[in-house]
Design an enzyme around this catalytic site. Structure first.
Site, PDB file in Angstrom:
ATOM      1  N   GLU A 135       0.800  -1.225   0.000  1.00 26.52           N
ATOM      2  CA  GLU A 135       0.000   0.000   0.000  1.00 26.52           C
ATOM      3  C   GLU A 135       0.838   1.283   0.000  1.00 26.52           C
ATOM      4  O   GLU A 135       0.760   2.091   0.946  1.00 26.52           O
ATOM      5  CB  GLU A 135      -0.943   0.010   1.210  1.00 26.52           C
ATOM      6  CG  GLU A 135      -1.969  -1.085   1.196  1.00 26.52           C
ATOM      7  CD  GLU A 135      -2.990  -0.990   2.327  1.00 26.52           C
ATOM      8  OE1 GLU A 135      -3.976  -1.749   2.280  1.00 26.52           O
ATOM      9  OE2 GLU A 135      -2.805  -0.164   3.241  1.00 26.52           O
ATOM     10  N   GLU A 191      -5.427  -8.360   1.074  1.00 25.45           N
ATOM     11  CA  GLU A 191      -6.075  -7.948   2.324  1.00 25.45           C
ATOM     12  C   GLU A 191      -7.546  -7.708   2.038  1.00 25.45           C
ATOM     13  O   GLU A 191      -7.907  -7.101   1.032  1.00 25.45           O
ATOM     14  CB  GLU A 191      -5.483  -6.657   2.904  1.00 25.45           C
ATOM     15  CG  GLU A 191      -4.123  -6.790   3.534  1.00 25.45           C
ATOM     16  CD  GLU A 191      -3.646  -5.483   4.160  1.00 25.45           C
ATOM     17  OE1 GLU A 191      -4.500  -4.651   4.549  1.00 25.45           O
ATOM     18  OE2 GLU A 191      -2.426  -5.284   4.249  1.00 25.45           O
TER      19      GLU A 191
END
Length: 453
Positions: free
Chosen positions: A174, A360
């Site tokens: 991320e 995720e």
């Protein structure tokens, strides 16, 4: 009624070679912040600053995973996890970011990887999940090009030492968060609020990824290599022309600045025009370095991003929830399973992408232990509905290869401290007792059903 909640029925919708795993990150669970030669990261410093993290919480102890490794490995095996996505703490193995290697830090990851192999669990490693060695911050951190070179050296060292037991390796988790939350919005480490700093960090991070991929492949070219991106499922707040155009600008600013350089070799023209600070950081050859062929990519998805037009800001304003109040998780994020389908189809329509994993996906639900059990029905429904969408994507021939629930256990949730629980396993932070939640038992049944065929 929970849609498609029967784990065995849902399991049959996934191919035999589909992987079901769990995910964590080093600073969020390891603790042992000063043990065995580890030095501080930017998150150690940030979390100790008053007012930065809810409740004044830090990752000093977290889930004490560093000292409870064997029990946590047994917990993964009990759940039936087929793969474990974890991150390596850069300041644990290279405490100053560069220079001397800390063998005691490597010893921990040796034990982790050997423990995974002994239990038949695949190892999915992430090199950077936001814990930059603090020593590098004094030289500019992610706003300084030298950090990209330091990351490449770290990537090569980690791959050389651990790569023989890794099933995949990821450069960054991320980068949107470490770039924008850390340098533009100031809510994550290092806490800057500067578009100029954000654009510098954006390009240096992208460059570090490209250099890191080169370093990994120079050491062990056979390891499948990729990156994990929390691509935004951008949805216009209305059908109006202005909001639709705002959604396109949002796509450029939030997704295109990563997907463009990585997968197409170019930044979005609109961002280069709107953020002149970015262009000044790009040197000859940078985009070729960033644009490395990848074996896979990871998608982290939780909630959609709804945007509306706002002439007062250079990029679209996040509109928040739609007019009809949706169901939300305990952190306040809208629950929209179709946002997962939306972002996947949008990205594969825009770019030529390799296969992917959902690396995720999960929900914050702060249910506590009652009579030895945790009833987290909302999280169970969240997982089942999103996995149903994942199965739909596979049926439509999108190359999805696996799914990792976030998270294996409750942990330090960055600026939220310990106030938000994402785990399928409950952690009592005072006693460190682990309790598998209702969602964890459901997920274990799903995996068992999939293995049974």
């Amino acid at each position: 009624m929970i849609q498609d909640s029967s784990p065995h029925t849902l399991a049959r919708r996934f191919p035999d070679d589909f992987l079901f795993g769990v995910a964590t990150a080093s600073y969020q669970i390891e603790g042992a912040a000063q043990a065995d030669g580890r030095k501080p990261s930017i998150w150690d410093a940030f979390s100790h600053m008053p007012g930065r993290v809810k409740g004044g919480d830090t990752g000093d102890v977290a889930c004490d995973h560093y000292n409870r490794l064997e029990a946590d490995l047994d917990l993964m095996a009990e759940l039936g996890a087929e793969a474990y996505r974890f991150s390596i703490a850069w300041p644990r193995i290279l405490p100053d970011g560069t220079g001397a290697i800390n063998e005691k830090g490597f010893d921990f990851y040796d034990r982790l990887l050997d423990g995974l192999k002994a239990r038949g669990i695949k190892a999915f490693a992430t090199l950077y999940h936001w814990d930059l060695p603090l020593a590098l911050t004094g030289r500019g951190g992610w706003t300084d090009r030298d950090t990209a070179e330091a990351f490449a050296r770290y990537a090569g060292i980690a791959t050389r030492r651990l790569g023989d037991r890794l099933d995949t390796i990821v450069t960054f988790n991320e980068p949107w968060c470490s770039v924008y939350l850390g340098h533009l919005m100031g809510v994550h480490a290092p806490g800057e609020r500067s578009m100029e700093a954000a654009m510098a960090a954006l390009h240096v991070t992208n460059l570090a990824h490209g250099l890191g991929v080169q370093a990994i492949r120079a050491e062990r070219p056979g390891i499948p290599t990729g990156i994990v991106l929390n691509a935004m499922s951008v949805m216009a707040a209305s059908d109006g022309d202005a909001d639709r155009k705002a959604a396109q600008r949002a796509n450029d600013f939030h997704n295109g600045v990563f997907f463009g350089p990585l997968f197409a070799g170019a930044y979005p023209h609109a961002v280069l025009e709107g953020c002149p600070d970015l262009a000044g950081h790009i040197k000859d050859g940078d985009l070729e370095t960033i644009h490395q062929p990848l074996d896979f990519w990871g998608l982290n998805y939780y909630t959609p991003m709804r945007v509306r037009d706002d002439a007062s800001v250079p990029f679209p304003h996040v509109a928040g929830a739609p007019a009809v109040r949706p169901e939300t998780t305990d952190i306040g994020w809208e629950i929209e399973p179709q946002g997962l389908s939306h972002v996947v189809k949008d990205l594969y329509g825009r770019y030529t992408l390799p296969p992917f994993y959902i690396t995720e996906n999960g929900a914050a639900e702060n249910a506590e232990v009652e009579n030895g059990a945790v009833s987290d029905t909302m999280r169970l429904e969240y997982l089942s509905t999103h996995l149903s969408v994942a199965a739909d994507l596979i049926s439509e021939n999108y190359p999805l290869k696996g799914y990792f629930a976030w998270s294996l256990m409750d942990n330090f949730e960055w600026a939220e401290g310990y106030s938000q629980r994402f785990g399928i396993v409950h952690v009592n932070y005072e006693t460190q007792e682990r309790t598998i939640k209702q969602s964890g038992h459901w997920y274990a049944s799903l995996i068992a059903g999939h293995k049974a065929g």
